[in-house]
Scaffold this active site. Structure first.
Site, PDB file in Angstrom:
ATOM      1  N   CYS A 121     -13.181 -48.781  23.276  1.00  0.00           N
ATOM      2  CA  CYS A 121     -12.683 -50.139  23.044  1.00  0.00           C
ATOM      3  C   CYS A 121     -12.599 -50.497  21.554  1.00  0.00           C
ATOM      4  O   CYS A 121     -11.620 -51.102  21.099  1.00  0.00           O
ATOM      5  CB  CYS A 121     -13.550 -51.149  23.779  1.00  0.00           C
TER       6      CYS A 121
ATOM      7  N   HIS B 232     -14.339 -58.081  21.137  1.00  0.00           N
ATOM      8  CA  HIS B 232     -14.942 -57.324  20.030  1.00  0.00           C
ATOM      9  C   HIS B 232     -14.300 -57.782  18.716  1.00  0.00           C
ATOM     10  O   HIS B 232     -13.084 -58.002  18.657  1.00  0.00           O
ATOM     11  CB  HIS B 232     -14.664 -55.829  20.170  1.00  0.00           C
TER      12      HIS B 232
END
Ligand SMILES: NC(=O)c1ccc[n+]([C@@H]2O[C@H](COP(=O)([O-])OP(=O)(O)OC[C@H]3O[C@@H](n4cnc5c(N)ncnc54)[C@H](OP(=O)(O)O)[C@@H]3O)[C@@H](O)[C@H]2O)c1
Length: 340
Positions: free
Chosen positions: A130, A243
């Site tokens: 990710c 994130h």
């Protein structure tokens, strides 16, 4: 004519998001099977306005299915991906198991969609980590213009990147801070995550870095250019989804911050929100549920010859996992399977 699609890990964070995104992007699905472990047999999951019941991955027959989106972790992938691939069902895998296999393409469609043609080697395609996925979306167009020499990145990664149990851990710990009598037991992280940050993601390696940091190095090289040097510090923060990354980039050629901003504005998958005023940047909370990788705080690094700093935020369950996997499926359909 559409596709016969399998989603393995359909009860998990990434699997559920894959089903949402297949529906949102109106992927041409003729038939869909949702799989999980035997312990969740019959669990209901949503796909558009349909409710589907999960089947047991262990007894599923992959014969005749076009492709399978896997989000089940490396151990289960090791067991089941070869079975699906052998049955002629292309596996698009979210675990790290196959990412560094030279016979498996590792794809972020905005960067290296052409690698799809290597799928025939093993019938398996890997989805990146990710934190890598959102970073390479930002780096690729800048590399094409000014050739990146070195990247220094610090990540601020949400707990959803560690699976559904980690979301519960942050929630339960947070409640326990306000109500110390509440029951909670730390299971996922080695230190408290509520009201804290943990500079440790995945296992430690011999050189003192962590596997998560190593993944960002190795995957950037495989997806964009082996010549790019990356050094990373990966940190878990008490954010549920999204994130963030502070990225410092050193280029071969000079790249002005205004030109970099213009290049990024025109690049696929990117939204630039970069106003030099209070709130003129994107935070992880604002990117949840979005497809884009958001770039803010673009500015020259005057401590080196050709340097830039930027702030990069994305929904890790989407661009970092499920969206990227569905985008790979779209490329696979268009370039290789050619149905529909
Ligand atoms: N979260 C992220 O940001 C992210 C990003 C990139 C990649 N990934 C990768 O995506 C994968 C899934 O992550 P996640 O966050 O969705 O995890 P999760 O929320 O914990 O879900 C795990 C899923 O895998 C299934 N599963 C586990 N072991 C299985 C087995 N032996 N047989 C069949 N099904 C099994 C679970 O089914 P049950 O419900 O039946 O247990 C569940 O559906 C992992 O490989 C992860 O590294 C995650």
């Amino acid at each position: 004519m559409g596709y016969r699609v399998v989603v393995a890990g359909a009860t998990g964070n990434v699997g559920r998001e894959m089903l949402n995104i297949l529906a949102e992007r109106q992927f041409p699905v003729d038939e869909i099977a949702v799989l999980a472990s035997r312990r969740s047999l019959g669990t209901e999951v949503s796909f558009g306005d349909m409710t589907l019941k999960t089947q047991d991955l262990d007894t599923f027959d992959f014969e005749g299915w076009d492709f399978a989106l896997f989000a089940i972790g490396s151990d289960a992938t090791k067991k089941y991906a070869p079975v699906a691939a052998k049955a002629g069902c292309v596996v698009i895998d979210n675990s790290s198991l196959y990412r560094y296999d030279p016979d498996v393409p590792l794809i972020v469609p905005e960067c290296n969609a052409d690698a799809i043609h290597q799928v025939s080697k093993k019938n398996i395609i890997a989805n990146p980590n990710c934190s890598t996925a959102q970073m390479v979306v930002a780096l690729k167009p800048l590399h094409d213009r000014a050739r990146i020499k070195r990247v220094v990145v610090s990540t601020y990664q949400s707990v959803s990147g560690s699976g559904k149990d980690a979301i519960d851990e942050l929630w339960d710990q947070t409640k326990a801070v306000y109500n110390p009598t509440a029951d909670y037991e730390r299971k996922v992280y080695p230190k408290d995550i509520a009201f804290n940050v943990i500079p440790h993601i995945d296992v430690f390696l011999e050189d003192g870095s962590t596997k998560e940091e190593w993944k960002m190095v190795a995957e950037t090289k495989k997806i964009i250019d082996p010549a790019i040097k990356v050094t990373a510090t990966c940190v878990r923060v008490p954010v549920f989804v999204g994130h963030s990354e502070a990225i410092n980039i050193e280029f071969e050629d000079h790249l002005d911050e205004d030109e970099a901003r213009d290049i990024l504005r025109e690049s696929p998958g990117i939204m630039v929100i970069d106003k030099r005023e209070d709130g003129g940047y994107v935070t992880p909370k604002e990117c949840v549920g979005d497809f884009a990788t958001f770039i803010s705080r673009i500015r020259q690094d005057s401590t080196i010859d050709n340097g830039l700093n930027l702030w990069c935020v994305s929904d890790n369950l989407r661009k970092g996992a499920a969206l990227n996997a569905v985008q790979i499926a779209e490329v696979l359909g268009r370039e290789v399977l050619k149905k529909g």
